[in-house]
Design a protein around this motif. Sequence first.
Motif, short mmCIF file in Angstrom:
data_model
loop_
_atom_site.label_atom_id
_atom_site.label_comp_id
_atom_site.label_asym_id
_atom_site.label_seq_id
_atom_site.Cartn_x
_atom_site.Cartn_y
_atom_site.Cartn_z
N ILE A 281 34.40 94.91 34.51
CA ILE A 281 34.36 96.48 34.77
C ILE A 281 33.83 96.55 36.11
O ILE A 281 34.25 97.55 36.77
N ALA A 282 32.90 95.69 36.40
CA ALA A 282 32.20 95.72 37.86
C ALA A 282 32.98 95.30 38.87
O ALA A 282 32.52 95.27 39.96
N ASN A 283 34.01 94.49 38.46
CA ASN A 283 34.74 93.72 39.68
C ASN A 283 35.67 94.46 40.64
O ASN A 283 36.70 94.93 39.93
N PRO A 284 35.35 94.72 41.89
CA PRO A 284 36.12 95.46 42.50
C PRO A 284 37.50 94.94 42.84
O PRO A 284 38.39 95.64 42.90
N LYS A 285 37.72 93.70 42.71
CA LYS A 285 39.11 93.22 43.10
C LYS A 285 39.89 93.66 41.74
O LYS A 285 41.17 94.09 42.01
N VAL A 286 39.38 93.81 40.63
CA VAL A 286 40.22 94.28 39.49
C VAL A 286 40.66 95.74 39.67
O VAL A 286 41.52 96.34 39.46
N SER A 287 39.62 96.61 39.88
CA SER A 287 39.77 97.99 39.99
C SER A 287 40.76 98.41 41.43
O SER A 287 41.69 99.14 41.06
N ILE A 288 40.59 97.61 42.35
CA ILE A 288 41.52 98.05 43.53
C ILE A 288 43.13 97.38 43.18
O ILE A 288 43.90 98.27 43.41
N PHE A 289 42.98 96.41 42.36
CA PHE A 289 44.34 95.83 41.97
C PHE A 289 45.07 96.98 41.05
O PHE A 289 46.45 97.31 41.19
N PHE A 290 44.44 97.63 39.97
CA PHE A 290 44.99 98.09 38.86
C PHE A 290 45.27 99.51 39.46
O PHE A 290 46.08 100.41 39.12
N GLY A 291 44.27 99.91 40.35
CA GLY A 291 44.13 101.33 40.96
C GLY A 291 45.32 101.49 42.06
O GLY A 291 45.64 102.77 42.38
N SER A 292 45.88 100.61 42.49
CA SER A 292 46.91 100.53 43.83
C SER A 292 48.01 99.84 43.34
O SER A 292 49.24 100.42 43.15
N VAL A 293 47.87 98.75 43.64
CA VAL A 293 49.34 97.82 43.58
C VAL A 293 49.82 98.00 42.13
O VAL A 293 51.03 98.33 41.81
N PHE A 294 49.01 97.95 40.92
CA PHE A 294 49.61 97.88 39.54
C PHE A 294 50.41 99.08 39.28
O PHE A 294 51.44 99.13 38.96
N VAL A 295 49.91 100.24 39.50
CA VAL A 295 50.33 101.75 39.32
C VAL A 295 51.89 101.83 40.16
O VAL A 295 52.41 102.63 39.42
N THR A 296 51.52 101.42 41.12
CA THR A 296 52.97 101.43 41.85
C THR A 296 54.34 100.82 41.06
O THR A 296 55.47 101.28 41.54
N LEU A 297 53.92 99.70 40.61
CA LEU A 297 55.14 99.00 40.02
C LEU A 297 55.38 99.48 38.53
O LEU A 297 56.62 99.04 38.19
N VAL A 298 54.69 100.38 38.06
CA VAL A 298 55.08 100.78 36.57
C VAL A 298 55.92 102.16 36.81
O VAL A 298 55.78 102.99 37.63
N PRO A 299 56.94 102.16 36.13
CA PRO A 299 57.99 103.29 36.23
C PRO A 299 57.34 104.67 35.92
O PRO A 299 56.42 104.66 34.68
#
Length: 206
Positions: free
Chosen positions: A124-142
């Motif tokens: 939860i405290a990992n910035p890498k994870v939050s950045i990935f899911f909050g930016s790259v990941f959501v753009t790939l989901v229809p």
Amino acid sequence: MRDAALILLPLVLAHFAAAVSPGPSFVLIARTSAARTRAAAMRMSVGLGLGAMLWAAAALFGLTLLFEIAPWTYLAMKVAGAGFLLWLGYQLWRHAPEPLDMTLAGQDGLSRTGDVRHGLLVQIANPKVSIFFGSVFVTLVPPDASVAFLAVLLALIFIVETAWYLAVSTFFAVPQIRARYLRLKAWIDRACGGVLGLLGLRLAIS
């Protein structure tokens, strides 16, 4: 079904690429497996998988929108995450010279549920994870993805994240690697503590 699989594949591959890149979670599992037991590292791996799934769910169901509406929530999470990473780094550095009592390996002050919880908090405290899911990941989901599709996606996030760190925990539990770690414990722990501290500072000032 085939169309869904074609959409899921790049999502899973992107997540796997993010998961295998070095970060606080890798440091945690490698050190725990070598210094304590593989079982403890495996329990923490489950916590990391749960944390990744929570971040993915938060991103899918409005975390980005929340940050836009209330920017202070992003700042609060960033400060809390930075503080937690700094605390972990300090603890590693502080206790680096202390020898390991192998008769107590696998306990180290944490229960089985405590290991899972610790892994969850690190993720939860990992910035890498939050950045990935909050930016790259959501753009790939229809945008019109069904509830069933999202449920399968979240399950895959948990499986991929957990499986990777289970593999890491197994690798660092090899006796030869464990013996080498014990010889170099003080240096490795200080290096790991320094990495976590730098990640915390970077998150705090970014």
